[in-house]
Design an enzyme around this catalytic site. Sequence first.
Site, short mmCIF file in Angstrom:
data_model
loop_
_atom_site.label_atom_id
_atom_site.label_comp_id
_atom_site.label_asym_id
_atom_site.label_seq_id
_atom_site.Cartn_x
_atom_site.Cartn_y
_atom_site.Cartn_z
N ARG A 92 6.58 -4.36 9.90
CA ARG A 92 7.71 -4.04 9.03
C ARG A 92 7.94 -2.55 8.93
O ARG A 92 8.91 -2.11 8.35
CB ARG A 92 7.33 -4.55 7.66
CG ARG A 92 8.20 -5.34 6.73
CD ARG A 92 9.19 -6.26 7.18
NE ARG A 92 9.82 -6.91 6.06
CZ ARG A 92 9.72 -8.20 5.76
NH1 ARG A 92 9.00 -9.00 6.51
NH2 ARG A 92 10.34 -8.69 4.72
N ARG A 131 20.81 -18.98 -0.36
CA ARG A 131 19.44 -19.49 -0.20
C ARG A 131 18.75 -19.65 -1.55
O ARG A 131 17.99 -20.59 -1.76
CB ARG A 131 18.67 -18.52 0.71
CG ARG A 131 17.32 -19.01 1.10
CD ARG A 131 16.75 -18.17 2.23
NE ARG A 131 16.31 -16.86 1.76
CZ ARG A 131 15.71 -15.96 2.53
NH1 ARG A 131 15.51 -16.22 3.81
NH2 ARG A 131 15.32 -14.80 2.04
N ARG A 144 16.40 -4.95 -0.42
CA ARG A 144 15.64 -5.39 0.77
C ARG A 144 16.34 -4.93 2.05
O ARG A 144 15.69 -4.55 3.01
CB ARG A 144 15.44 -6.91 0.78
CG ARG A 144 14.64 -7.40 -0.40
CD ARG A 144 13.67 -8.52 -0.10
NE ARG A 144 14.15 -9.61 0.71
CZ ARG A 144 14.80 -10.68 0.25
NH1 ARG A 144 15.07 -10.81 -1.03
NH2 ARG A 144 15.15 -11.63 1.07
#
Length: 187
Positions: A92, A131, A144
């Site tokens: 990441r 979601r 994010r």
Amino acid sequence: MTAGRGLIFLGAPGSGKGTQAQILATDLQIPHISTGDMLRQAIADATPLGQQAKSYMEQGELVPDDLILGLIQERLGQPDAQKGWILDGFPRNQSQAEFLDNLLTQIHHEVGWVINLHVNDDVIVQRLLQRGRADDQEETIRHRLEVYREKTAPLLAFYQAAQKLHTVNGDRSMEAISDSLRMLLTT
Ligand code: AMP
């Protein structure tokens, strides 16, 4: 896939990488290793790892590297990962990518392809709002995405330079994307 060869899925949150990683893992009969899933499980089990990771995840921040690196090292050492693996959500950031490179050299594994599932930001925000996961509040989603842009997107250049990167248009049906990925992996 040959022994110890893996795939890495890069792509923003909501790009559909988790879904595609799971489909391919089933096809290829290799493990789908999602650090996000591992962390959510740790939270559900109320382990020390889960307790340490929770607030970072809720805020859409990356969990500190020292909580993640050992987890990946252990997971890639397990018997089911010796034929190959699919990483989803790791690496990441640059230091995770360097750690992974060193680890793979040590254990004689290698990266086959790095798949960049590309989807525009506005589509991503819509998908994530639908979601409805705990960290899918609009403000957290935007954060994010910023974290992705700042910390993870630079890895695209890293893997491009290593001639491992393959970008796939993620703004298509699930089936169309899977077909592209299968084609890529059989050529
Ligand atoms: P994901 O399911 O991959 O979208 O991950 C959900 C959340 O888990 C992220 O927003 C981070 O807080 C955390 N996370 C997952 N993978 C990592 C990683 N490799 N390094 C740091 N944090 C991570």
